[in-house]
Design a protein around this motif. Sequence first.
Motif, PDB file in Angstrom:
ATOM      1  N   LYS A 196       0.806  -1.223   0.000  1.00 44.26           N
ATOM      2  CA  LYS A 196       0.000   0.000   0.000  1.00 44.26           C
ATOM      3  C   LYS A 196       0.836   1.269   0.000  1.00 44.26           C
ATOM      4  O   LYS A 196       0.301   2.379   0.153  1.00 44.26           O
ATOM      5  N   ASN A 197       2.133   1.085  -0.164  1.00 43.47           N
ATOM      6  CA  ASN A 197       3.042   2.245  -0.234  1.00 43.47           C
ATOM      7  C   ASN A 197       2.843   3.200   0.953  1.00 43.47           C
ATOM      8  O   ASN A 197       2.763   4.420   0.803  1.00 43.47           O
ATOM      9  N   MET A 198       2.751   2.618   2.121  1.00 43.47           N
ATOM     10  CA  MET A 198       2.598   3.452   3.317  1.00 43.47           C
ATOM     11  C   MET A 198       3.877   4.248   3.578  1.00 43.47           C
ATOM     12  O   MET A 198       4.988   3.780   3.311  1.00 43.47           O
ATOM     13  N   GLU A 199       3.669   5.421   4.093  1.00 48.73           N
ATOM     14  CA  GLU A 199       4.812   6.283   4.388  1.00 48.73           C
ATOM     15  C   GLU A 199       5.549   5.763   5.630  1.00 48.73           C
ATOM     16  O   GLU A 199       4.949   5.595   6.698  1.00 48.73           O
ATOM     17  N   LEU A 200       6.815   5.477   5.442  1.00 48.57           N
ATOM     18  CA  LEU A 200       7.639   4.976   6.547  1.00 48.57           C
ATOM     19  C   LEU A 200       8.874   5.854   6.677  1.00 48.57           C
ATOM     20  O   LEU A 200       9.441   6.321   5.684  1.00 48.57           O
ATOM     21  N   ASP A 201       9.300   6.064   7.903  1.00 47.38           N
ATOM     22  CA  ASP A 201      10.542   6.787   8.125  1.00 47.38           C
ATOM     23  C   ASP A 201      11.661   5.790   8.375  1.00 47.38           C
ATOM     24  O   ASP A 201      11.490   4.564   8.236  1.00 47.38           O
ATOM     25  N   THR A 202      12.821   6.297   8.730  1.00 46.68           N
ATOM     26  CA  THR A 202      13.987   5.421   8.935  1.00 46.68           C
ATOM     27  C   THR A 202      13.724   4.404  10.029  1.00 46.68           C
ATOM     28  O   THR A 202      14.055   3.209   9.893  1.00 46.68           O
ATOM     29  N   VAL A 203      13.129   4.870  11.125  1.00 44.33           N
ATOM     30  CA  VAL A 203      12.866   3.964  12.252  1.00 44.33           C
ATOM     31  C   VAL A 203      11.876   2.884  11.841  1.00 44.33           C
ATOM     32  O   VAL A 203      12.023   1.698  12.207  1.00 44.33           O
ATOM     33  N   GLY A 204      10.858   3.265  11.061  1.00 42.45           N
ATOM     34  CA  GLY A 204       9.876   2.277  10.626  1.00 42.45           C
ATOM     35  C   GLY A 204      10.494   1.201   9.757  1.00 42.45           C
ATOM     36  O   GLY A 204      10.232  -0.010   9.942  1.00 42.45           O
ATOM     37  N   TYR A 205      11.307   1.590   8.794  1.00 43.38           N
ATOM     38  CA  TYR A 205      11.981   0.601   7.957  1.00 43.38           C
ATOM     39  C   TYR A 205      12.905  -0.282   8.799  1.00 43.38           C
ATOM     40  O   TYR A 205      12.978  -1.510   8.588  1.00 43.38           O
ATOM     41  N   ASN A 206      13.626   0.324   9.736  1.00 40.90           N
ATOM     42  CA  ASN A 206      14.519  -0.470  10.592  1.00 40.90           C
ATOM     43  C   ASN A 206      13.748  -1.518  11.378  1.00 40.90           C
ATOM     44  O   ASN A 206      14.193  -2.673  11.537  1.00 40.90           O
ATOM     45  N   THR A 207      12.575  -1.105  11.865  1.00 40.82           N
ATOM     46  CA  THR A 207      11.756  -2.045  12.639  1.00 40.82           C
ATOM     47  C   THR A 207      11.309  -3.228  11.779  1.00 40.82           C
ATOM     48  O   THR A 207      11.357  -4.400  12.213  1.00 40.82           O
ATOM     49  N   LEU A 208      10.864  -2.948  10.545  1.00 40.36           N
ATOM     50  CA  LEU A 208      10.412  -4.038   9.668  1.00 40.36           C
ATOM     51  C   LEU A 208      11.566  -4.957   9.313  1.00 40.36           C
ATOM     52  O   LEU A 208      11.402  -6.197   9.292  1.00 40.36           O
ATOM     53  N   ILE A 209      12.728  -4.403   9.005  1.00 44.53           N
ATOM     54  CA  ILE A 209      13.881  -5.242   8.641  1.00 44.53           C
ATOM     55  C   ILE A 209      14.269  -6.134   9.814  1.00 44.53           C
ATOM     56  O   ILE A 209      14.534  -7.343   9.652  1.00 44.53           O
ATOM     57  N   LYS A 210      14.304  -5.567  11.017  1.00 48.95           N
ATOM     58  CA  LYS A 210      14.681  -6.357  12.195  1.00 48.95           C
ATOM     59  C   LYS A 210      13.657  -7.461  12.466  1.00 48.95           C
ATOM     60  O   LYS A 210      14.020  -8.591  12.837  1.00 48.95           O
ATOM     61  N   ALA A 211      12.368  -7.135  12.265  1.00 45.43           N
ATOM     62  CA  ALA A 211      11.331  -8.146  12.492  1.00 45.43           C
ATOM     63  C   ALA A 211      11.487  -9.312  11.523  1.00 45.43           C
ATOM     64  O   ALA A 211      11.366 -10.488  11.918  1.00 45.43           O
ATOM     65  N   MET A 212      11.775  -8.996  10.255  1.00 45.52           N
ATOM     66  CA  MET A 212      11.962 -10.068   9.274  1.00 45.52           C
ATOM     67  C   MET A 212      13.226 -10.864   9.564  1.00 45.52           C
ATOM     68  O   MET A 212      13.280 -12.074   9.324  1.00 45.52           O
ATOM     69  N   LEU A 213      14.253 -10.220  10.082  1.00 46.72           N
ATOM     70  CA  LEU A 213      15.476 -10.937  10.457  1.00 46.72           C
ATOM     71  C   LEU A 213      15.193 -11.942  11.563  1.00 46.72           C
ATOM     72  O   LEU A 213      15.620 -13.102  11.497  1.00 46.72           O
ATOM     73  N   GLU A 214      14.468 -11.484  12.586  1.00 41.60           N
ATOM     74  CA  GLU A 214      14.174 -12.377  13.704  1.00 41.60           C
ATOM     75  C   GLU A 214      13.205 -13.477  13.314  1.00 41.60           C
ATOM     76  O   GLU A 214      13.212 -14.564  13.904  1.00 41.60           O
ATOM     77  N   ALA A 215      12.387 -13.206  12.290  1.00 41.38           N
ATOM     78  CA  ALA A 215      11.460 -14.241  11.816  1.00 41.38           C
ATOM     79  C   ALA A 215      12.133 -15.193  10.842  1.00 41.38           C
ATOM     80  O   ALA A 215      11.520 -16.189  10.438  1.00 41.38           O
ATOM     81  N   GLY A 216      13.360 -14.899  10.479  1.00 48.43           N
ATOM     82  CA  GLY A 216      14.083 -15.740   9.538  1.00 48.43           C
ATOM     83  C   GLY A 216      13.707 -15.490   8.095  1.00 48.43           C
ATOM     84  O   GLY A 216      14.134 -16.234   7.201  1.00 48.43           O
ATOM     85  N   LYS A 217      12.954 -14.408   7.825  1.00 48.71           N
ATOM     86  CA  LYS A 217      12.552 -14.077   6.458  1.00 48.71           C
ATOM     87  C   LYS A 217      13.607 -13.140   5.856  1.00 48.71           C
ATOM     88  O   LYS A 217      13.402 -11.917   5.729  1.00 48.71           O
ATOM     89  N   LEU A 218      14.734 -13.733   5.484  1.00 48.30           N
ATOM     90  CA  LEU A 218      15.862 -12.920   5.045  1.00 48.30           C
ATOM     91  C   LEU A 218      15.587 -12.266   3.697  1.00 48.30           C
ATOM     92  O   LEU A 218      16.004 -11.118   3.461  1.00 48.30           O
ATOM     93  N   ASN A 219      14.922 -12.965   2.800  1.00 49.09           N
ATOM     94  CA  ASN A 219      14.608 -12.365   1.497  1.00 49.09           C
ATOM     95  C   ASN A 219      13.657 -11.173   1.645  1.00 49.09           C
ATOM     96  O   ASN A 219      13.812 -10.151   0.966  1.00 49.09           O
ATOM     97  N   CYS A 220      12.694 -11.306   2.560  1.00 47.96           N
ATOM     98  CA  CYS A 220      11.759 -10.209   2.807  1.00 47.96           C
ATOM     99  C   CYS A 220      12.492  -9.000   3.389  1.00 47.96           C
ATOM    100  O   CYS A 220      12.212  -7.854   3.039  1.00 47.96           O
ATOM    101  N   ALA A 221      13.450  -9.281   4.267  1.00 44.93           N
ATOM    102  CA  ALA A 221      14.245  -8.193   4.846  1.00 44.93           C
ATOM    103  C   ALA A 221      15.031  -7.467   3.757  1.00 44.93           C
ATOM    104  O   ALA A 221      15.138  -6.236   3.761  1.00 44.93           O
ATOM    105  N   SER A 222      15.593  -8.256   2.802  1.00 43.62           N
ATOM    106  CA  SER A 222      16.340  -7.644   1.691  1.00 43.62           C
ATOM    107  C   SER A 222      15.429  -6.788   0.824  1.00 43.62           C
ATOM    108  O   SER A 222      15.819  -5.695   0.381  1.00 43.62           O
TER     109      SER A 222
END
Length: 1039
Positions: free
Chosen positions: A770-796
């Motif tokens: 949905k192309n939601m507006e995210l700032d640096t902290v928001g993107y960092n949070t999503l990347i970290k969540a995908m890392l901890e979930a083991g979804k490395l491709n999603c994090a990339s």
Amino acid sequence: MKSDFLTSTTHLHSSILLPKIPSRKPRTTIKCSSSPGVRPDPWSLSDGNPERPKPRYERAKHPLSDDDARRIIKKKAQYLSALRRNQGSQAMTPKWIKRTPEQMVQYLEDDRNGQMYGKHVVAAIKKVRGLSQRREGGGADMRVVMGSFVAKLTFRDMCVVLKEQRGWRQVRDFFAWMKLQLSYRPSVVVYTIVLRLYGQVGKIKLAEETFLEMLEVGCEPDAVACGTMLCTYARWGRHNAMLTFYKAVRERRIILSTSVYNFMLSSLQKKSLHDKVIDLWLEMVEEGVPPTEFTYTLVVSSYAKQGFNEDALQAFGEMKSLGFVPEEVTYSSVISLSVKAGDWDEAVRLYEEMRSKGITPSNYTCASMLSLYYRTENYPKALSLFADMERFRIPADEVIRGLIIRIYGKLGLLRDAETMFEETQRLNILSDEKTYLAMSQVHLNSGNVAKALDVIEMMKTKDIPISRFAYIVMLQCYAKIQNVDCAEDAFRGLSKTGLPPDASSCNDMLSLYARLGLGEKAKGFIKQIMADQVQFDVELYKTVMRVYCKEGMVAEAQELVDKMGREAVVKDNRFVQTLAEAMHGERNKDDKQEAVINVSRLDVTALGMLLNLRLKEGNVNETKSILNLMFKTDLGSAAVNRVISSFVREGDTSKAEILADLIIGLGLSIEEETTAALIAVYGRQHKLKEAKRLYLAAGESKTQGKSVVNSMIDAYVRCSWLEAAYGLFMESAEKGCDPSPVTISILVNALTNRGKHREAEVISQTCLEKNMELDTVGYNTLIKAMLEAGKLNCASEIYERMCNSGVPCSIQTYNTMISVYGRGLQVDKAIEVFNSARLSGLYLDEKIYTNMIMHYGKAGKMSEALALFSEMQKKGIKPGTTSYNMLVKVCATRGLHHEVDKLLQAMERNGHFTDNSSTYLSLIQAYAESSQYKEAEKMITVMPEKGISLSQSHFSPLLYAFVKAGMMDEAERIYCKMSEAGISPDSACRRTILKGYMNSGEVEKGILLYEKMMRNSVEDDRFVARVVQDLYNAVGKEQ
């Protein structure tokens, strides 16, 4: 100051004849009394006519060096004498004759020989002057001294001798001798000469006696004699006597000259008697005496000093209309007066007129113009004028520097203001309190209160008395940093300055009490300033009313409103009128039209205060009435919401809840931001029911915007309702109401921490789709969540989306992506991310270096890992214990024992090895995992030697490694060694070694170990008991 009537008189010139000068040519006549100019000198400095030299018998006994020069000198003297006698005010003064040195010496000799006055006159002058070397009463009798001159001096000669004297005693004695001579006749001229000489040395009493004597002998004083006496009084500052004498002169209808009036005006102005200057000027105009340029300069200055703007400008205009060119000081006076009177356009016009005439302004004029530009906030003009001052080398005094400091402060040029202040201090001209306070106010307005107080302390060390204004600035500083004790001291100092404190200072003090919730002190302070009869302004009344409303003081508030209504200064103010109308609403109930009119000019600030008062009082009906009034105004809704928000900020949520309920009950709406603030408060207090009620009410009133949704999701998260928060997020996303980046970060973090990785992944995918507006902290949070979930491709994918959208990466972004690629064994991409971090200009901390070094080690790139570790140290980043442990473990795993030893030594040098068992644990784990059993056991042996206590965690890695490798004898030895060290193995160790025996087929040894060392300690451990049962079952035995 010398005047023409003090050095010559018409009587003297009319009675004194020039001696006859022998000449072969007829006498030349000079006309200059009424002519517009003087003809050029008809004589030259030639050496005479060589073709017609003088006969020998006509040549002097002692000839001059140049032939016929005496004739030229005598003719020149005759010419100058006639010129002095007859010159008018516009006469041209001829240039002095040029003589050779020999001619000049001879001219002086001629003077000594009496060629100007006569030798007998010169001798008499010298004789009388010689008496000045004798003491008073030393026996010198003027009759004896002048005995040889009796009957030889004419009246004219005696006047010349008298005029040439320098000492007042010689004047007194010679005048007494002169009156005894037969040739003497009483004359105003001789008395004028004596008055002038007495006046020059300040012998006023003798001058007065001489003037009375002149009247007694029947000499009627003329304008010159009276002017001489008046100038004597003016010269020595005897202004009362001067004005009394002047009054007598006017009664005799004697018209004084312009120079006498100028002398008196100047003397009065030097003593700042400007009112008397103006009176004398008006009398001068009445007498018809023509003023000069100097007269107008004095008069304009006195008018300006007295603040008579129109009169000063009128005199200034007359001065210019008469053709006089005003001096810089005159322009400065009228410019300064116009600035003080607020006639800024006139001041600018005068300044531009002065500059157009090529007059360079003084520093006083520049100070007046800078003050004007500062008041009118024309700061570019001010800086341009200051630049002109530097270009024309006009010295900037302390006043100008203080104004420039204030202007720099208004423009936000703090560094320039500090530089100017330091330069003023370095030039040793920093002595005025105003300059210190100007710099202090600049610091105060920039928010640097500490520096503002430092400047005031610096001023105190210079022994500069603290003025009223200084106490006001100090109070502002202490109020800003909320230092109550110091603010009270400053206010006490202000109260002791002799005048009641000003309303602004009282407002600062009272606002400080109100801001800190010091209700009792605030009420006591209000009583104090009312008792001191402080003159209130509207702002102070507002603050007092705010305190009364907050404290629920209904009677005092009513009394204050009545008092404001009686004061002419504030009774017409909207704030005061609103309070009066709202508190006496019943008076206007019958007049509906008047009520409608009043609503249009209600002050919402006043209504907000009354709303607070009625809430504190608990008067619901009045509260509803005020709410209805507020919502009828244009800004009423915003004001009500500000009141609720203020309650929320102050933690008074009960009032906020009451207001919200009343608004909802009246069918009115609360603004979105206010609703969001209330929901957030309920969320922090874990009042989810109240938060949901407000959320639903906002939905019904169609004010359920993004901020309300964000607050509700946050409230769900705080109350651990993650499913509801997740559901609300998805519902909002479907409606197109995207939550804020902060809310997304909070929700994703909460889901990740609870292990709900699937929901976190769904939210991440939704944000991307949905192309939601995210700032640096928001993107960092999503990347970290995908890392901890083991979804490395999603994090990339999220990282690539972040880079493409232009959102700046932080150091946490790069660090997390290194972990993502490192865990996915994509070391090359991890290196690319690290290099991107280097090029970004961000500061690389120890954490990102350690992370990259770890992944280098895991990938077997030990040289790169060690090189990066060295680079980190060269850049000044000191490795911590965690970094050392990680690198030690990596090196140990790769069998780099030499590097391990170097790292351990470095740790000891840097103080990271004191009683730290974590490093040895890392080493033991590394050696055990890499099958370096001897090295692992060596570490276990070294630890007690270094005074580091052992624990089960140090034995467990080696025990697990031996079991995994099937080396059961070694595993049993380590197990026994752990028991010998006094460490009781836990159930995990026991279960591991027993299962090892089971898996290796050595069941009998396992049973033997169990019966020997474990039977008495496993009764309550069901996991170990199950393994033991399997061992016995394997050999067909029962436990």
